[in-house]
Design an enzyme around this catalytic site. Structure first.
Site, PDB file in Angstrom:
ATOM      1  N   ASN A  23       0.920  -1.050  -0.019  1.00  0.00           N
ATOM      2  CA  ASN A  23       0.005   0.018   0.107  1.00  0.00           C
ATOM      3  C   ASN A  23       0.996   1.345  -0.136  1.00  0.00           C
ATOM      4  OD1 ASN A  23      -2.885  -0.829   0.614  1.00  0.00           O
ATOM      5  ND2 ASN A  23      -1.658  -2.158   1.769  1.00  0.00           N
TER       6      ASN A  23
ATOM      7  N   GLY B  69      -7.973  -7.532   6.065  1.00  0.00           N
ATOM      8  CA  GLY B  69      -8.468  -8.272   4.917  1.00  0.00           C
ATOM      9  C   GLY B  69      -9.103  -7.045   3.954  1.00  0.00           C
TER      10      GLY B  69
ATOM     11  N   ASP C 273      -1.938   0.707  11.619  1.00  0.00           N
ATOM     12  CA  ASP C 273      -2.073   1.870  11.039  1.00  0.00           C
ATOM     13  C   ASP C 273      -3.537   2.484  11.350  1.00  0.00           C
ATOM     14  OD1 ASP C 273      -1.643   4.132   9.420  1.00  0.00           O
ATOM     15  OD2 ASP C 273      -2.171   3.046   7.448  1.00  0.00           O
TER      16      ASP C 273
HETATM   17 ZN   LIG Z   1       0.547   5.499   5.151  1.00  0.00          ZN
END
Ligand SMILES: [Zn+2]
Length: 380
Positions: A216, A246, A271
């Site tokens: 990501n 998930g 996060d």
């Molecule tokens: Zn980040």
């Protein structure tokens, strides 16, 4: 002296049956069999549960409407107590890309609060930004992204509070920044980056040792342009942080990462943002509006904006996604982050001489109690 016993103790390299921990001044001073020697002494017994090291979250922005960027003691304490309810005993308060004064203020607040929180121990700051790539910025505000500036970052690192920084190592000035930070005890993580494979390897040569929410905030893996993902998956010096909710990663990609890196190089993070622990609705991340639906946080562009994940849920998720035991899954939230940060003598393991930072987990893998330096900070 406190004695704590449980059905099993996961250290996590070993599983000890029918054993107890003897704790003095917040330190584990002995690990003994549950035999006659402790009979008669007062013991906190968790007969149907297991004790693991306390979980460590290296990447958390907030929870329960509190955010690191609020830069106040109350917000950090809210996060600390919420984390303790989820078995977390240590965390890095994580900042967002912001103006210099806001970042400075967040760092100063952490410094003032480090030893005064009621739940999980605040172990320092993870600076996520502001030296990030525009294209892969995700929910980081575009107008505050900038290039590394020694005048700006030197005081941050000199504070002694910054332990980890996420940066895009392809940006001009990153080499100097990494070298300066490493000398000051800061670890570096590639994230929100469009670096080439070679640029990430070069950063690792300088000391970069983690990847922030792997896959990501970076280009997808391409077979001719391996980029950050190719570098992270193949370079044994780099630990891969993953968000195992998930949503951020398909379960198959979680299995791929664990297969490539091993559990000793894969770090579970949350996060989590201020919406963690709260219902769906409208929230804020670093000044940007965030909409949470079905527990998934996004900004108006549709980009994911952190998570509402808790670290104990991440452990349960990887058990399911990758068919792992609690012992294996919990290692990625305890011993692995501790070793990655160089904290292993004090935390991340249950061992004599280490801090008595402990999570107590019942037969349904739910956290029922948490100890920070021997002190009970949460009990269900
Ligand atoms: Zn980040």
């Amino acid at each position: 002296m406190t004695i704590i016993s449980a059905r099993q103790i996961i250290t996590p390299q070993e599983i000890l049956n029918d054993s107890c921990l003897i704790i003095e001044d917040g330190i584990i001073c002995a690990i003994e069999k549950n035999n006659g020697s402790i009979k008669g002494k007062e013991c906190i017994a968790f007969d149907d549960a297991v004790i693991t090291p306390g979980l460590i979250d290296l990447h958390i922005h907030g929870s329960l409407y509190a955010d690191t960027m609020d830069a106040n003691a109350q917000a950090l304490n809210t996060m600390s107590k919420f984390l303790a309810e989820h078995g977390v005993t240590g965390f890095l308060a994580t900042t967002m890309t912001a103006d210099p004064a806001s970042i400075r203020s967040a760092i100063n607040t952490v410094k003032e609060c480090m030893d005064h929180l009621e739940g999980a121990a605040l172990l320092g700051v993870h600076l996520e930004g502001p030296y990030l790539d525009e294209k892969y910025r995700g929910a980081q505000p575009r107008d505050r992204l900038r290039l590394p500036d020694p005048e700006e970052y030197r005081p941050w690192f000199d504070s002694g509070v910054v332990k980890l920084m996420t940066l895009a190592p392809e940006l001009e000035g990153s080499d100097k920044l990494i070298s300066y930070g490493i000398k000051n005890g800061v670890q570096f993580s590639v994230g929100h980056s469009s670096a080439s494979y070679d640029q990430v390897i070069r950063a690792a040569d300088l000391g970069l040792s983690q990847a922030t929410h792997t896959f990501n905030g970076m280009p997808a893996l391409h077979h001719r342009e391996p980029g950050p993902v190719g570098a992270v998956l193949t370079d044994p010096r780099i630990y891969a942080q993953i968000i195992a909710d998930g949503v951020h990663l398909h379960p198959a990609i979680i299995r791929l990462i664990i297969h490539a890196k091993g559990m000793e190089k894969t770090i579970l993070i949350t996060d989590a943002i201020e919406a963690a622990g709260l219902a769906d609705g409208e929230y804020n991340l670093g000044g940007t509006a965030v909409h949470v639906q079905d527990g998934v946080a996004r900004i108006s562009s549709g980009s994911l904006a952190g998570s509402t994940l808790t670290l104990d849920q991440a452990v349960r998720n990887v058990m399911k996604f990758a068919d792992l035991s609690l012992q294996d899954a919990v290692s990625m939230a305890t011993s692995t982050p501790a070793v990655a940060m160089g904290w292993q003598t004090a935390r991340g393991f249950i061992r004599v001489g280490g801090d008595a930072d402990l999570a107590v987990i019942d037969a349904r893998d739910q956290v029922i109690a948490t100890f920070v330096r021997g002190k009970l900070v949460f009990r269900k």
